[in-house]
Design an enzyme around this catalytic site. Sequence first.
Site, PDB file in Angstrom:
ATOM      1  N   GLN A   1      -7.723   0.572   4.389  1.00  0.00           N
ATOM      2  CA  GLN A   1      -6.277   0.337   4.466  1.00  0.00           C
ATOM      3  C   GLN A   1      -5.999  -0.621   5.622  1.00  0.00           C
ATOM      4  OE1 GLN A   1      -3.891   1.443   2.564  1.00  0.00           O
ATOM      5  NE2 GLN A   1      -4.784   3.137   1.416  1.00  0.00           N
TER       6      GLN A   1
ATOM      7  N   CYS B   1       4.754 -19.781   3.823  1.00  0.00           N
ATOM      8  CA  CYS B   1       3.642 -18.860   3.647  1.00  0.00           C
ATOM      9  C   CYS B   1       4.112 -17.726   2.756  1.00  0.00           C
ATOM     10  CB  CYS B   1       3.229 -18.327   5.010  1.00  0.00           C
ATOM     11  SG  CYS B   1       1.998 -17.039   4.967  1.00  0.00           S
TER      12      CYS B   1
ATOM     13  N   TYR C   1     -10.033   7.496  -8.334  1.00  0.00           N
ATOM     14  CA  TYR C   1      -9.977   6.187  -7.649  1.00  0.00           C
ATOM     15  C   TYR C   1     -10.191   6.408  -6.147  1.00  0.00           C
ATOM     16  CZ  TYR C   1      -7.520   5.101 -12.019  1.00  0.00           C
ATOM     17  OH  TYR C   1      -7.154   4.981 -13.324  1.00  0.00           O
TER      18      TYR C   1
ATOM     19  N   CYS D   1       0.869   1.884  -4.785  1.00  0.00           N
ATOM     20  CA  CYS D   1       1.419   0.742  -4.058  1.00  0.00           C
ATOM     21  C   CYS D   1       2.288  -0.085  -4.999  1.00  0.00           C
ATOM     22  CB  CYS D   1       0.304  -0.104  -3.456  1.00  0.00           C
ATOM     23  SG  CYS D   1      -0.844  -0.726  -4.666  1.00  0.00           S
TER      24      CYS D   1
ATOM     25  N   CYS E   1       8.505 -16.501  12.687  1.00  0.00           N
ATOM     26  CA  CYS E   1       7.301 -17.249  12.316  1.00  0.00           C
ATOM     27  C   CYS E   1       7.623 -18.677  11.897  1.00  0.00           C
ATOM     28  CB  CYS E   1       6.613 -16.515  11.171  1.00  0.00           C
ATOM     29  SG  CYS E   1       5.135 -17.334  10.590  1.00  0.00           S
TER      30      CYS E   1
ATOM     31  N   ASP F   1      -4.928   7.539  -6.792  1.00  0.00           N
ATOM     32  CA  ASP F   1      -4.579   6.369  -5.970  1.00  0.00           C
ATOM     33  C   ASP F   1      -5.127   5.115  -6.655  1.00  0.00           C
ATOM     34  OD1 ASP F   1      -3.831   4.626  -3.962  1.00  0.00           O
ATOM     35  OD2 ASP F   1      -5.389   5.242  -2.557  1.00  0.00           O
TER      36      ASP F   1
ATOM     37  N   CYS G   1       4.854 -13.024   4.415  1.00  0.00           N
ATOM     38  CA  CYS G   1       6.039 -12.227   4.777  1.00  0.00           C
ATOM     39  C   CYS G   1       7.275 -12.870   4.165  1.00  0.00           C
ATOM     40  CB  CYS G   1       6.246 -12.228   6.286  1.00  0.00           C
ATOM     41  SG  CYS G   1       4.870 -11.663   7.247  1.00  0.00           S
TER      42      CYS G   1
END
Length: 471
Positions: A297, A78, A325, A428, A72, A401, A81
């Site tokens: 998602q 950025c 959740y 997460c 990239c 979650d 990533c």
Amino acid sequence: MISRDEVLELKIESVAFEGKSIARVDGFVVFVAGGVPGDVVKARVYKKKKDYAEAKIVEILSPSAHRVEAPCDYFGYCGGCRWQHLDYAEQLRFKRQHVIDALERTGGLKIEVDPIIGAEEVYRYRNKIEVTFSGRPYWIHEGDPATVALGFHAPGRFDKTIDIRHCHLADENINAILNWFREAIDPQSNINREFELTIYDSMQHAGLLRFLTIRKSFDSGEYMVNLVVLEEEERIGRLAEMLHRDLPFVSTFATIVNRSRAQIATGEVGRVHFGSGYITEKLGKYRFRISPLSFFQTNTLQAEKLYGAALEGVGQKQEVIYDLYSGTGSISIYLSDIAEKVYGFELIESAVKDAEENSRLNGVSNVRFFRTDLLDLFKGSDPVGNFGGLGIPEPDLILLDPPRSGLHPKIASNLHLLGAQKIVYVSCNPMTQARDVKEIVSHGYALVSSQPVDMFPQTYHIENVLTLRKV
Ligand code: SAH
């Protein structure tokens, strides 16, 4: 002693959170942006604190065997990533290690963490991108000509936006839509001459265009475009017609009106200019309707694997599952086959509506959703009574979650009162998950398994499914 502006020769040892890497000088930690473990680099110190220093690579003397060329153009600028320069196997190794470290250091818990479930598609995996229209481009190169930008925020520079011409995490159609809008805001373009599009300016609280959200269904190949604007205006209808003509693969286009000063890509759904106003995606055998404001998602293919891991954690058929959740109900619906009854609990009204709609769409009749603040149910002296007051049976299994911040301490410490035999915790954020699980374990539960799943290749993010059993 290390001092500011000193240039050091460093061997990178490991990766830290947020894409930084770690080297040591006589035991003293130096964080190096963009290093890969195994690299030998020359780096200039730009920050020196009591316990650590931060340095920037000046030259790579000998690259690590795990270093790869980042594809990239915006890599390093950025924030999206941070790990494109790390080969994928190594990314996976560090992600799994992060889960192990969080459990051990934050949770004081030891368990054999399962091999991580990696992704087959490590680029172009996103089903959604959200970009900002901005009159303040972040100039990457001195003399960059752009006066307007459409793209992502530069990290640490919330007033500036990087003009993104190609995002490698999205497919070519999403990028084509992005570039169509870029052309539309170019002051020199015919589109702009015709429509005189203005870009929202937060200081003046004026200007039409705020954000652009593009979504894709991997199942049906539909694309949905949502333009977040300050006001609904007639010229947006004509712009939509032009988009429809130029890019016929776009299935639906709707505006979202945000009149507030808050710079967020949400608001009220305005006009549906063409198409149905939603797209439909599939996870396993279930279909989900995604409307302009619905949460879904962002990596469809890996979401199936994550939910598969949750299903594995649930194991055999259960009588009663609570899905805490529950969001738009995707996990509740996914688990409906393996339970007599599933009860979902969710704060946001519109998410509950989506969840109910999604249950109907799939002909699933054994799930029920409650719009509620879980904190209200868990605080006070009698959480069991609070749930009982809803007229529902006690749970055999609880699925969790929560958002990145994890469970509220009151919820973590009172969860055991519901008496579930099993708890499956999808997270997460391994740090908050480990903190919460430490608390849950102290009330008579034991860890059974930990299954990391990579939902976001090229980033340092990782999901983990922990299963606990009552002892
Ligand atoms: N499993 C869901 C996603 C969960 S994301 C899905 O697949 O759709 C976390 C959810 O927790 C969000 O929908 C958020 O609105 C909800 N939430 C956050 N705090 C809450 C609270 N105190 N009570 C109930 N729900 C809450």
